[in-house]
Design a protein around this motif. Structure first.
Motif, mmCIF file in Angstrom:
data_model
loop_
_atom_site.group_PDB
_atom_site.id
_atom_site.type_symbol
_atom_site.label_atom_id
_atom_site.label_comp_id
_atom_site.label_asym_id
_atom_site.label_seq_id
_atom_site.Cartn_x
_atom_site.Cartn_y
_atom_site.Cartn_z
ATOM 1 N N HIS A 149 57.759 75.423 38.978
ATOM 2 C CA HIS A 149 57.970 74.307 38.108
ATOM 3 C C HIS A 149 56.588 73.523 37.756
ATOM 4 O O HIS A 149 55.656 73.664 38.609
ATOM 5 C CB HIS A 149 58.890 73.165 38.562
ATOM 6 C CG HIS A 149 60.256 73.676 38.611
ATOM 7 N ND1 HIS A 149 61.228 73.794 37.369
ATOM 8 C CD2 HIS A 149 61.254 74.164 39.727
ATOM 9 C CE1 HIS A 149 62.168 73.975 37.501
ATOM 10 N NE2 HIS A 149 62.144 74.446 38.965
ATOM 11 N N PRO A 161 65.748 70.424 35.407
ATOM 12 C CA PRO A 161 65.991 71.465 35.460
ATOM 13 C C PRO A 161 66.580 72.079 36.952
ATOM 14 O O PRO A 161 66.127 71.427 37.957
ATOM 15 C CB PRO A 161 64.545 72.378 35.582
ATOM 16 C CG PRO A 161 63.577 71.352 35.802
ATOM 17 C CD PRO A 161 64.203 70.231 35.393
ATOM 18 N N ASP A 163 67.650 75.321 39.181
ATOM 19 C CA ASP A 163 67.695 76.846 39.507
ATOM 20 C C ASP A 163 68.847 77.380 40.242
ATOM 21 O O ASP A 163 68.909 76.455 41.250
ATOM 22 C CB ASP A 163 66.499 77.448 39.926
ATOM 23 C CG ASP A 163 65.406 77.206 38.716
ATOM 24 O OD1 ASP A 163 65.523 77.372 37.644
ATOM 25 O OD2 ASP A 163 64.299 77.210 39.114
ATOM 26 N N PRO A 178 63.755 70.472 41.327
ATOM 27 C CA PRO A 178 62.345 69.791 41.664
ATOM 28 C C PRO A 178 62.397 68.227 41.398
ATOM 29 O O PRO A 178 63.139 67.794 41.102
ATOM 30 C CB PRO A 178 61.485 70.352 40.459
ATOM 31 C CG PRO A 178 62.154 70.407 39.179
ATOM 32 C CD PRO A 178 63.735 70.864 39.779
#
Length: 191
Positions: A149, A161, A163, A178
Motif C-alpha cells: 500500500h 482498501p 485485501d 493498512p
C-alpha cells in the motif's frame, strides 16, 4: 429297405416350422424397448438432476462467499478506523480489548492481529503471539500486502482498501487492511 419320408422325420423329431404371431413380435419389441428405455431415461434424469444440484450448490457457495467478503471488508474498515484513532493516542489497551471482544463475540472470526510494517505482531487476540515475527508463508504474504500500500495516506475521502487472502483451500479468508498513523503507513490489521 424302408423308405422314410421327410415329413415323417419332422413329425418324429417334433420339429415344426411354426412362425410367431404378430402379437408375439409386438410384445417382444415393446419389452426390449422398455428394458432399454427405462434405464436410459433414469440415468439421464439422474445426471441432469445431479448437474442441476451441483450448479445450485456452486451458486449458493459463491453467494455466501461474496456476502462474507462484504461483511469482512466492512468489519475490517470499521476496526481500522478505530485502530488508527487508538494508535494516534497510543491506547494499546483499548485496541487489545476491542480485538478480544470482536473475536469472542463473532464466531466467523478466528483471530485478529495488528502488525507493524516489519510484520511484528503488536496486538493479537492470543496474547502468546504478541511480539512474534513473520515465520510462515501466510505471514510473509500478509506483510507484503500491507507494505504494497501507499506509504503515505491517500485521499481520506477514498474508501479504506481491504485485501483478502484465501487460506486452507478457500476454507478460511483473511482480511488485511493498512493502518496509517497520521499520514504515514504504520502497519496493518489482519482478521
Amino acid at each position: 429297405m424302408t423308405v422314410v419320408s421327410k415329413s415323417a422325420i419332422f413329425k418324429s423329431a417334433k420339429i415344426t416350422n411354426k412362425r410367431w404371431s404378430i402379437r408375439t413380435y409386438l410384445i417382444l419389441m415393446n419389452l426390449v424397448f422398455m428394458v432399454l428405455l427405462f434405464p436410459s431415461v433414469s440415468i439421464l434424469y439422474w445426471n441432469k438432476s445431479t448437474e442441476q444440484h451441483q450448479t445450485q450448490l456452486t451458486q449458493n457457495i459463491d453467494s455466501l462467499r461474496a456476502s462474507l467478503t462484504d461483511r469482512g471488508a466492512s468489519l475490517s474498515r470499521s476496526m481500522a478506523l478505530n485502530a488508527e484513532l487508538a494508535l494516534a493516542g497510543f491506547d494499546f489497551t483499548f485496541l487489545t480489548n476491542v480485538i478480544k471482544q470482536v473475536v469472542l463475540n463473532d464466531k466467523d472470526i478466528s483471530y485478529c492481529q495488528i502488525i507493524d510494517t516489519h510484520g511484528i505482531v503488536i496486538i493479537h487476540s492470543d496474547p502468546a503471539i504478541i511480539g512474534s515475527k513473520p515465520d510462515n508463508q501466510l505471514d510473509k504474504t500478509a506483510l507484503g500486502r500491507v507494505n504494497a500500500h501507499i506509504k503515505h495516506r491517500p485521499d481520506t475521502s477514498l474508501q479504506i482498501p481491504v485485501d483478502f487472502i484465501n487460506v486452507k483451500n478457500n476454507h478460511l479468508m483473511e482480511a488485511i487492511t493498512p493502518l496509517y498513523l497520521g499520514e504515514d503507513l504504520w502497519g496493518g490489521l489482519r482478521c
